[in-house]
Write a protein that holds these residues in place. Structure first.
Motif, PDB file in Angstrom:
ATOM      1  N   VAL A 186     -14.241   7.261   7.927  1.00 60.15           N
ATOM      2  CA  VAL A 186     -13.448   6.103   7.518  1.00 60.15           C
ATOM      3  C   VAL A 186     -14.036   4.805   8.074  1.00 60.15           C
ATOM      4  CG1 VAL A 186     -11.160   5.035   7.587  1.00 60.15           C
ATOM      5  CG2 VAL A 186     -11.361   7.525   7.415  1.00 60.15           C
ATOM      6  N   PRO A 187     -14.669   3.982   7.230  1.00 60.77           N
ATOM      7  CA  PRO A 187     -15.114   2.683   7.722  1.00 60.77           C
ATOM      8  C   PRO A 187     -13.899   1.779   7.982  1.00 60.77           C
ATOM      9  CG  PRO A 187     -15.673   2.944   5.390  1.00 60.77           C
ATOM     10  CD  PRO A 187     -15.035   4.220   5.830  1.00 60.77           C
ATOM     11  N   PRO A 188     -14.038   0.831   8.906  1.00 56.06           N
ATOM     12  CA  PRO A 188     -12.868   0.024   9.305  1.00 56.06           C
ATOM     13  C   PRO A 188     -12.215  -0.750   8.157  1.00 56.06           C
ATOM     14  CG  PRO A 188     -14.914  -0.776  10.358  1.00 56.06           C
ATOM     15  CD  PRO A 188     -15.229   0.511   9.700  1.00 56.06           C
ATOM     16  N   GLN A 189     -12.991  -1.045   7.111  1.00 53.10           N
ATOM     17  CA  GLN A 189     -12.417  -1.803   5.982  1.00 53.10           C
ATOM     18  C   GLN A 189     -11.537  -0.954   5.071  1.00 53.10           C
ATOM     19  OE1 GLN A 189     -15.620  -1.604   6.783  1.00 53.10           O
ATOM     20  NE2 GLN A 189     -16.601  -3.617   6.822  1.00 53.10           N
ATOM     21  N   MET A 190     -11.527   0.351   5.261  1.00 52.08           N
ATOM     22  CA  MET A 190     -10.818   1.217   4.321  1.00 52.08           C
ATOM     23  C   MET A 190      -9.307   1.149   4.545  1.00 52.08           C
ATOM     24  SD  MET A 190     -11.637   5.242   3.605  1.00 52.08           S
ATOM     25  CE  MET A 190     -13.014   5.153   2.496  1.00 52.08           C
ATOM     26  N   ARG A 191      -8.569   0.822   3.499  1.00 51.14           N
ATOM     27  CA  ARG A 191      -7.117   0.714   3.605  1.00 51.14           C
ATOM     28  C   ARG A 191      -6.470   2.099   3.531  1.00 51.14           C
ATOM     29  NH1 ARG A 191      -7.832  -2.917  -0.691  1.00 51.14           N
ATOM     30  NH2 ARG A 191      -6.520  -1.541  -1.917  1.00 51.14           N
ATOM     31  N   PRO A 192      -5.243   2.229   4.035  1.00 50.62           N
ATOM     32  CA  PRO A 192      -4.609   3.560   4.024  1.00 50.62           C
ATOM     33  C   PRO A 192      -4.565   4.232   2.650  1.00 50.62           C
ATOM     34  CG  PRO A 192      -3.369   2.089   5.435  1.00 50.62           C
ATOM     35  CD  PRO A 192      -4.429   1.246   4.780  1.00 50.62           C
ATOM     36  N   GLU A 193      -4.283   3.475   1.576  1.00 50.32           N
ATOM     37  CA  GLU A 193      -4.297   4.100   0.235  1.00 50.32           C
ATOM     38  C   GLU A 193      -5.665   4.696  -0.061  1.00 50.32           C
ATOM     39  OE1 GLU A 193      -3.202   0.807   0.905  1.00 50.32           O
ATOM     40  OE2 GLU A 193      -3.252  -0.017  -1.146  1.00 50.32           O
ATOM     41  N   SER A 218       1.824   3.153   2.775  1.00 56.68           N
ATOM     42  CA  SER A 218       0.620   2.907   1.984  1.00 56.68           C
ATOM     43  C   SER A 218      -0.214   4.188   1.832  1.00 56.68           C
ATOM     44  CB  SER A 218      -0.148   1.775   2.668  1.00 56.68           C
ATOM     45  OG  SER A 218      -1.500   1.813   2.385  1.00 56.68           O
ATOM     46  N   LEU A 219      -0.281   4.967   2.890  1.00 51.06           N
ATOM     47  CA  LEU A 219      -0.975   6.260   2.845  1.00 51.06           C
ATOM     48  C   LEU A 219      -0.287   7.174   1.811  1.00 51.06           C
ATOM     49  CD1 LEU A 219      -3.318   7.473   4.644  1.00 51.06           C
ATOM     50  CD2 LEU A 219      -1.551   8.454   6.084  1.00 51.06           C
ATOM     51  N   ALA A 220       1.022   7.244   1.877  1.00 49.77           N
ATOM     52  CA  ALA A 220       1.775   8.085   0.936  1.00 49.77           C
ATOM     53  C   ALA A 220       1.547   7.617  -0.501  1.00 49.77           C
ATOM     54  CB  ALA A 220       3.267   8.066   1.280  1.00 49.77           C
ATOM     55  N   LYS A 221       1.501   6.292  -0.697  1.00 45.41           N
ATOM     56  CA  LYS A 221       1.231   5.742  -2.030  1.00 45.41           C
ATOM     57  C   LYS A 221      -0.152   6.189  -2.529  1.00 45.41           C
ATOM     58  CE  LYS A 221       1.256   1.378  -4.638  1.00 45.41           C
ATOM     59  NZ  LYS A 221       0.114   1.792  -5.465  1.00 45.41           N
ATOM     60  N   GLY A 222      -1.121   6.181  -1.629  1.00 46.24           N
ATOM     61  CA  GLY A 222      -2.470   6.629  -2.000  1.00 46.24           C
ATOM     62  C   GLY A 222      -2.473   8.072  -2.475  1.00 46.24           C
ATOM     63  N   PHE A 223      -1.745   8.928  -1.769  1.00 46.14           N
ATOM     64  CA  PHE A 223      -1.661  10.337  -2.193  1.00 46.14           C
ATOM     65  C   PHE A 223      -0.969  10.446  -3.549  1.00 46.14           C
ATOM     66  CE2 PHE A 223      -1.905  11.277   2.493  1.00 46.14           C
ATOM     67  CZ  PHE A 223      -3.123  11.934   2.427  1.00 46.14           C
TER      68      PHE A 223
END
Lengths: 315, 315
Positions: free
Chosen positions: A49-56, A97-102
């Motif tokens: 995970v690069p630092p720019q990667m958002r949770p989604e 935001s993580l849940a939204k990505g899934f």
């Protein structure tokens, strides 16, 4: 202490644990007249995970790895379960935001998430397990003399993208988004793979790197793979020159590209091109299959060996 | 930053991701006339592994959690895949021992390991995914008035064991091994569960803690659970007294006991006792089901409410 690279670790576990020592992109078992197909892949914050990667995007990337394995085998995954480990105090906003990505990713690829588990860990670790049912699975072996070797897109973008994100590498403006998106928003070739795999004589997901993928496919089929075309964007040359990198090395040994590499009988190539066009896949013919062994790169009349330097964890 | 406990995180993911909001120990989907049953559980070094735990035991424990979920539902898992994340430089000797643990445990419980993946992470993180097929699954709901509530063993041992291992708690000699083994070598009740579950009116794995398990079962069945017997070893009282702990609290709110809690119609109790005897299970009748709601502990004529204080990560 003996340090081990990932392949050695896999070998140790394979020998100890897995009886039929077939190497495939997915795990397969009998299910009546069909096959159950299962695959798990794990994303680890400190290495993936690069630092720019958002949770989604983190959620998306964790699903893309097993989706790409299913794509390369021509199997549609039906169900998924997700194991999520998060550091203590992970903020609620990021969690949503993580849940939204899934949710978005599973919807996009038609996977029903059945559940999973959550845990506390020192860093984000996400294991996604996908499950599907198939009547047939395209193997890594099966390439025949005179088959055409194709990829579903260009290589080297992900390495370049990581260079831009992590080391502030300079980039031609046109190439920047292409490269960083291949890291932040990778695209598994699922629709294409599901439609096209029945016409492949062999295929494999390329996320371990193109040289590794070609080497393993060549070995599995006991055939020689001759590469005549390097699948790269024209801007990769400028990017490489500007950053004192070798474009061919980025293409063959970058890794984390979620493309399908496949061999196709010449009689099926037009069918595949049609499917590729319909699914907006940039199908690239990179070479052909001969009797013999090894992976060779042909430039003019000269042939040089493509060494397996693919990307592995732990190395 | 809002800190979240595990249950809130699960709720967020459940609401966002999982359509049928059923809460079960395993995930279920239709597979022709039967059900596919899947479960993943994740072991994390910093929260789940005491320093005394050997690599074989780490592997075993990572498999026991999902095995226990299958046990409680009466389903035999057939296949497994394992995702292993290890710190850089993890020694080869420990790796071999870890692989041995997976091999021995999977053999013991008849699970065929199909494969998995390996990764580098800051600490050991192992996700085990088990898969099985079932014609029926015993639910968390279904308890009827006058049913008997049973457990497959005593509680509080794991908390005591962790106290001994992590805080050097004093222990009666006879109890020490029982307690530490319940941490280092936990036993899922798979054989018993597979044979007995068809006679349960409801059941659940207890690894989130006895009070949580009873609370969730009582809520799922919309019935009152009356507890008349505390399932504990006689030595737990001495252990608790010596270490200024509360034995009843250790029993109800310890967690990580891999026992089955089930409700059984009185007409089936003799059948279950027979199976328990054959499988060397210490079946304990801890109470009964009434109309109403909540979980009550009855001592003499007095009833006190058993609060849901089960063990959760992130709290």
């Amino acid at each position: 202490m003996n340090k081990l690279d990932e392949r050695k670790i896999i070998d140790i576990f394979q020998k100890k644990l897995v009886k039929d020592n077939h190497h495939e992109d997915v795990e397969i078992f009998r299910l009546g007249k069909k096959f159950g197909v299962i695959k798990t892949d794990t994303l680890v914050e400190s290495t993936d995970v690069p630092p720019q990667m958002r949770p989604e995007q983190i959620a998306r990337k964790s699903m893309v790895a097993p989706l790409s394995d299913f794509a390369s085998k021509g199997v549609k995954p039906r169900h998924g379960i997700i194991s999520i480990s998060l550091p203590r105090g992970y903020p609620r906003s990021k969690l949503i935001s993580l849940a939204k990505g899934f949710k978005d990713t599973s919807r996009q690829f038609g996977v029903k998430i059945l559940g999973g588990d959550t845990n506390e860990a020192k860093e984000i670790v996400i294991s996604v397990m996908l499950f599907g049912i198939a009547s047939r699975i395209t193997a890594r072996s099966g390439a025949k003399q005179r088959d055409i070797i194709v990829t579903t897109g260009n290589f080297g973008r992900t390495s370049a993208g990581l260079g831009i994100l992590l080391h502030k590498n300079r980039s031609p403006e046109k190439f920047r988004k292409l490269a960083t998106n291949s890291v932040l928003l990778p695209k598994p070739r699922l629709e294409f793979g599901v439609l096209a795999a029945k016409y492949f004589s062999s295929s494999m997901d390329s996320s371990d790197g193109l040289s590794t993928t070609l080497t393993q496919m060549s070995a599995a089929s006991k055939k020689r793979f001759i590469i005549t075309q390097v699948p790269k964007d024209v801007e990769l040359d400028e990017f490489s020159k500007d950053n004192h990198l070798n474009a061919v090395d980025l293409v063959f040994n970058g890794g984390e590209e979620y493309e399908i590499v496949a061999t196709i009988s010449p009689k099926n190539i037009e069918k595949i091109k049609k499917i590729a066009k319909a699914k907006k896949i940039n199908l690239i013919q990179i070479g052909h299959v001969e009797n013999g062994k090894g992976v060779l790169f042909q430039h003019g009349k000269k042939q040089t060996r493509v060494k397996d330097k693919g990307w592995t964890h732990f190395s």
